[in-house]
Design an enzyme around this catalytic site. Structure first.
Site, mmCIF file in Angstrom:
data_model
loop_
_atom_site.group_PDB
_atom_site.id
_atom_site.type_symbol
_atom_site.label_atom_id
_atom_site.label_comp_id
_atom_site.label_asym_id
_atom_site.label_seq_id
_atom_site.Cartn_x
_atom_site.Cartn_y
_atom_site.Cartn_z
ATOM 1 N N GLY A 46 35.740 40.444 48.618
ATOM 2 C CA GLY A 46 35.734 39.161 47.676
ATOM 3 C C GLY A 46 36.793 39.303 46.556
ATOM 4 O O GLY A 46 36.848 39.835 46.349
ATOM 5 N N GLN A 51 40.308 35.182 39.497
ATOM 6 C CA GLN A 51 40.157 36.590 38.960
ATOM 7 C C GLN A 51 41.880 36.953 39.484
ATOM 8 O O GLN A 51 41.980 37.547 38.832
ATOM 9 C CB GLN A 51 39.606 37.597 40.172
ATOM 10 N N CYS A 97 32.789 44.100 41.074
ATOM 11 C CA CYS A 97 33.344 43.165 41.015
ATOM 12 C C CYS A 97 35.005 44.258 40.322
ATOM 13 O O CYS A 97 34.854 44.546 39.617
ATOM 14 C CB CYS A 97 32.833 42.305 39.880
ATOM 15 N N LEU A 98 35.847 43.380 41.499
ATOM 16 C CA LEU A 98 37.289 43.898 40.753
ATOM 17 C C LEU A 98 37.230 43.820 39.479
ATOM 18 O O LEU A 98 38.435 44.283 38.971
ATOM 19 C CB LEU A 98 38.065 43.053 41.510
ATOM 20 N N HIS A 139 27.738 35.888 45.258
ATOM 21 C CA HIS A 139 28.784 36.279 44.074
ATOM 22 C C HIS A 139 29.975 35.235 43.787
ATOM 23 O O HIS A 139 30.409 35.329 42.819
ATOM 24 C CB HIS A 139 28.884 37.898 44.587
ATOM 25 N N GLU A 140 30.746 35.192 44.616
ATOM 26 C CA GLU A 140 32.056 34.457 44.626
ATOM 27 C C GLU A 140 32.122 33.161 44.327
ATOM 28 O O GLU A 140 32.382 32.622 43.645
ATOM 29 C CB GLU A 140 32.829 34.555 45.924
ATOM 30 N N HIS A 143 31.566 32.873 40.469
ATOM 31 C CA HIS A 143 33.113 32.737 40.004
ATOM 32 C C HIS A 143 33.535 31.192 39.499
ATOM 33 O O HIS A 143 34.621 31.423 38.515
ATOM 34 C CB HIS A 143 34.111 34.124 40.641
HETATM 35 NI NI NI Z 1 33.552 39.277 41.782
#
Ligand code: NI
Length: 179
Positions: A46, A51, A97-98, A139-140, A143
């Site tokens: 995701g 990000q 998470c990236l 989660h997304e 963000h």
């Molecule tokens: Ni993330």
């Protein structure tokens, strides 16, 4: 398609509240394609627009980002996603998470969520998600509010995780110096 620059903790852009998208046009679709490409290259399941430094309410995801068999991929694009219902039942899942590379922590999430969004063509859609998809969506969507998964864990666990993250950044920097 292009691979976009990934913003990592503690970059300020990850803490911004994102703005709604008012028009789904070709320029936006181009950006969605780039986001998806970036997610696959970085091996995430995701990715949210902040990000990659864009504070708009956009996410892309794929619960099965397979590299070997591309036909198994199930990409989804969600514009202005909104959780309109969530189950009382909660589940624990180890998330990463990236934007916090190489770290993971167990987070409590709703087991099921119903999400309303605009799709790739700007059409309104609604999905009822469970399992991994429900977790990725929560989660997304977090963000887009400037919320990271580490905000959902205890202060002690967060401190430990951030110490490990700093160590990881430090080691990565040294590797670059040596290369
Ligand atoms: Ni993330």
């Amino acid at each position: 398609m292009a691979v976009l620059k990934l913003y990592e903790y503690p970059d300020e852009v990850l803490r911004q509240k994102c703005q709604k998208v008012d028009k789904v046009d070709d320029a936006l679709r181009h950006f969605l394609d780039d986001m998806l490409e970036t997610m696959y290259v970085d091996k995430g399941c995701g990715l949210a627009a902040p990000q990659v430094g864009v504070t708009k309410r956009i996410i892309v995801l794929d619960p099965n980002p397979s590299d070997e068999d591309l036909s198994l991929r199930q990409p989804m694009y969600l514009i202005n996603p909104e959780i309109v219902w969530s189950s009382d039942e909660m589940v624990l899942f180890k998330e990463g998470c990236l934007s916090l590379p190489d770290q993971r922590a167990e987070v409590e999430r709703h087991e099921k969520v119903r999400v309303r969004f605009l799709d790739y063509n700007g059409k309104e859609q609604e999905i009822l998600a469970d399992d991994l998809l429900a977790i990725i969506l929560q989660h997304e969507i977090d963000h887009l509010e400037g919320v990271l998964y580490i905000d959902h864990i205890s202060r002690l666990k967060r401190t430990r995780l951030l110490n490990k993250l700093n160590k990881y950044y430090h080691e990565r920097e040294q590797e670059c110096d040596n290369a």
